[in-house]
Design an enzyme around this catalytic site. Structure first.
Site, mmCIF file in Angstrom:
data_model
loop_
_atom_site.group_PDB
_atom_site.id
_atom_site.type_symbol
_atom_site.label_atom_id
_atom_site.label_comp_id
_atom_site.label_asym_id
_atom_site.label_seq_id
_atom_site.Cartn_x
_atom_site.Cartn_y
_atom_site.Cartn_z
ATOM 1 N N ARG A 93 20.769 -10.428 -5.828
ATOM 2 C CA ARG A 93 22.109 -10.265 -5.245
ATOM 3 C C ARG A 93 22.250 -11.132 -4.005
ATOM 4 N NH1 ARG A 93 20.521 -5.009 -6.614
ATOM 5 N NH2 ARG A 93 21.864 -3.940 -8.124
ATOM 6 N N ARG A 133 10.763 -10.180 1.342
ATOM 7 C CA ARG A 133 9.608 -9.336 1.632
ATOM 8 C C ARG A 133 8.491 -10.215 2.164
ATOM 9 N NH1 ARG A 133 12.937 -5.958 1.160
ATOM 10 N NH2 ARG A 133 12.943 -4.087 -0.149
ATOM 11 N N GLU A 168 3.752 -6.045 8.624
ATOM 12 C CA GLU A 168 4.994 -5.853 9.373
ATOM 13 C C GLU A 168 4.916 -4.548 10.149
ATOM 14 O OE1 GLU A 168 9.227 -7.142 8.051
ATOM 15 O OE2 GLU A 168 9.021 -5.008 7.503
ATOM 16 N N HIS A 215 13.036 -7.799 11.290
ATOM 17 C CA HIS A 215 13.630 -7.219 10.082
ATOM 18 C C HIS A 215 15.054 -6.720 10.387
ATOM 19 C CE1 HIS A 215 12.335 -5.342 6.008
ATOM 20 N NE2 HIS A 215 13.636 -5.624 5.997
#
Length: 339
Positions: A169, A250, A278, A297
């Site tokens: 998307r 990711r 992360e 993020h």
């Protein structure tokens, strides 16, 4: 396959997410819309510690995991509407096995991620981050940057060759933005046919070829066993001198150690909104390199952007009640392809 439909008359609804998120995702006007089609528990569930009588569960970030034990205490549950992106973190196969309808607002969350990505690509095409750091350190760097490879003066995305990894998307929104900027877009995605690539206005190429040809590479593939380390040392070495890698997907899709090696010498640059691990530990090499920008993020919906996710979820509930197909329907077969 068509999206599933389900008519639920005056359903009882409950929220399951981090409690502070409720007013941002569902301000009062959206909760009033929900009350027009059913009854709403105002208490936010942040732990499943007893029976659940809701027919529709509206979830968000921080939703407790919904497994067979939870479902055993929720005999009336017929739908889970997720006001966020991926459902993998809180839904188990038991939800799909019981035939519960599942919807995700990933389509709505893709918009701010794509906007962020395009902004980073525009700035990266001008080497804005490295030049800003050099300027802050006391040097005017309108020309070449010492220690950072440059294949020629970049004036923006017009005419640039940009490689997009994954027609997700977000990837598709980014492709549209890149084309509007006049970029030549290369796409690597094993699920996209030549005919679909033509409709998107991109050239479909193997990943190795994309790495060799692109000036900028942007990552939009899901994290799956077969995609972890997708950009490994070998593929990063294929990138041309001066290339920029942007990752808002990711962190595990890029081999962190290999990226450190390639960026440390200034041969390539990177913009990373996600990392592996992360967050990165204090003092990590990527945090100090002048040709690497690491953001915490933040590309997904935040602040006033969260309302868009709530609006999507409310519209999905309205579709459920009216027996219309869900726009964000998630099927069990999708889990092997989505983030």
């Amino acid at each position: 396959m068509t999206a599933p439909t389900m008519r639920v008359k005056a359903p009882l609804m409950a929220f399951a997410m981090q409690p502070p998120l409720l007013p941002e995702l569902f301000p009062l006007d959206l909760r009033r819309r929900l009350s027009l089609v059913g009854r709403v528990h105002e208490r936010v569930i942040d732990a499943f510690d007893g029976p659940l009588d809701a027919e529709i569960l509206i979830t968000g970030w921080g939703c407790p995991r919904i497994d067979a034990d939870v479902l055993a205490g929720a005999p009336r549950l017929r739908a889970v509407v997720h006001a966020a992106g991926s459902v993998k973190g809180h839904l188990t196969a038991a939800v799909f096995d019981r035939g519960i309808a599942v919807s995700s607002a990933a389509q709505a969350n893709a918009v701010p991620v794509a906007e962020f990505t395009l902004a980073m690509l525009v700035l990266a095409a001008k080497q804005a981050f490295a030049r800003a750091r050099a300027y802050t350190a006391g040097g005017w760097s309108g020309d070449a940057l010492p220690g950072v490879a440059t294949p020629g003066e970049r004036g923006g995305l017009g005419g640039a060759t940009v490689g997009v990894i994954g027609a997700s998307r977000v990837g598709r929104l980014v492709i549209g933005g890149l084309r509007s900027h006049g970029a030549r877009v290369l796409l690597s995605d094993p699920y996209v046919t030549a005919e679909e690539a033509a409709r998107l206005g991109v050239s479909i190429v193997p990943l190795d070829e994309l790495c060799r040809a692109a000036e900028l590479v942007t990552v939009h593939a899901p994290e799956l066993p077969q995609t972890r380390g997708l950009l490994d040392g070998r593929r990063l070495a294929l990138l041309r001198d001066g290339a920029v890698v942007v990752n808002t997907a990711r962190g595990a899709l890029i081999d962190t150690a290999a990226l450190v090696r390639e960026c440390s010498g200034g041969r390539i640059s990177a913009v990373l909104d996600v990392t592996d691990p992360e967050p990165l530990p204090a003092g990590h090499p990527l945090l100090g390199l002048p040709n690497v920008l690491v953001t915490p993020h933040i590309s997904g919906a935040r602040g006033r952007e969260l309302r868009r996710l709530g609006e999507f979820a409310v519209a999905e509930v309205e579709r459920l009640v009216r027996g219309r197909p869900l726009r964000g329907a998630v099927r069990v077969a999708d889990l092997n392809r989505i983030a």
